[in-house]
Design an enzyme around this catalytic site. Structure first.
Site, mmCIF file in Angstrom:
data_model
loop_
_atom_site.group_PDB
_atom_site.id
_atom_site.type_symbol
_atom_site.label_atom_id
_atom_site.label_comp_id
_atom_site.label_asym_id
_atom_site.label_seq_id
_atom_site.Cartn_x
_atom_site.Cartn_y
_atom_site.Cartn_z
ATOM 1 N N CYS A 30 43.973 41.812 39.377
ATOM 2 C CA CYS A 30 44.441 42.724 40.709
ATOM 3 C C CYS A 30 45.528 42.019 41.453
ATOM 4 O O CYS A 30 46.524 41.853 41.860
ATOM 5 C CB CYS A 30 43.798 43.567 41.334
ATOM 6 S SG CYS A 30 42.294 42.760 42.435
ATOM 7 N N HIS A 91 40.150 45.425 45.496
ATOM 8 C CA HIS A 91 41.173 45.546 45.226
ATOM 9 C C HIS A 91 42.142 46.299 45.872
ATOM 10 O O HIS A 91 42.752 46.751 47.478
ATOM 11 C CB HIS A 91 40.721 47.006 44.771
ATOM 12 C CG HIS A 91 41.161 47.207 43.462
ATOM 13 N ND1 HIS A 91 41.862 46.505 41.840
ATOM 14 C CD2 HIS A 91 42.091 48.419 42.519
ATOM 15 C CE1 HIS A 91 42.414 47.014 40.543
ATOM 16 N NE2 HIS A 91 42.897 48.491 41.731
#
Length: 154
Positions: A30, A91
């Site tokens: 990510c 994230h």
């Protein structure tokens, strides 16, 4: 007419199969994915893993109040990042324009070490990528200058 965030969507498409870190495809990373998108757009991005990036975004970008505001800014051509720190790994995702999932979660692009469940190529919202507990704790950050603009008339 395309949304003003089309250049951001194009940067996401161009970054998906690349590797920001040697040997790690962006679709599986990510933070590498977000770094690649920002680099393609010429936007300075805090370095490091998702936790470090969220820390940096908190310091240098503008925090938005909601997912609806994040989607609106994305539709105006601004690079918007959704992020949440985790105990070990957080994230991050690129917010794009589009319909809100459950009237509050914007659509996104993101890579993930979790594979398909945590990845989105613009077809999932942050409310589908993050779990039910975390999705309501997300922070949204916008870069101060628009990354996309309308083409100039000739």
């Amino acid at each position: 007419m395309d949304s003003l965030d089309q250049c951001i969507v194009n940067a996401c498409k161009n970054s998906w199969d690349k590797s920001y870190l040697a040997g790690t495809p962006n679709k599986d990373n990510c933070s590498g994915f977000v770094q690649s998108v920002a680099a393609e757009l010429g936007v300075p991005m805090p370095r490091g893993n998702a936790n470090a990036m969220v820390d940096g975004l908190e310091q240098s970008w503008t925090k938005l109040a909601s997912g609806a505001e994040a989607a609106q800014k994305a539709a105006q051509g601004f690079l918007v990042i959704a992020g949440l720190k985790g105990r070990t790994y957080g994230h991050v995702a690129v917010v794009i324009s589009g319909p809100l999932y459950r009237q509050k979660y914007p659509m996104c692009w993101c890579g993930s070490i979790a594979g398909a469940v945590g990845q989105s190529q613009g077809l999932k919202s942050v409310g589908q990528v993050w779990n039910r507990t975390d999705r309501d704790r997300l922070n949204y950050y916008v870069y101060s200058l628009a990354s996309c603009s309308l083409p100039r008339a000739s």
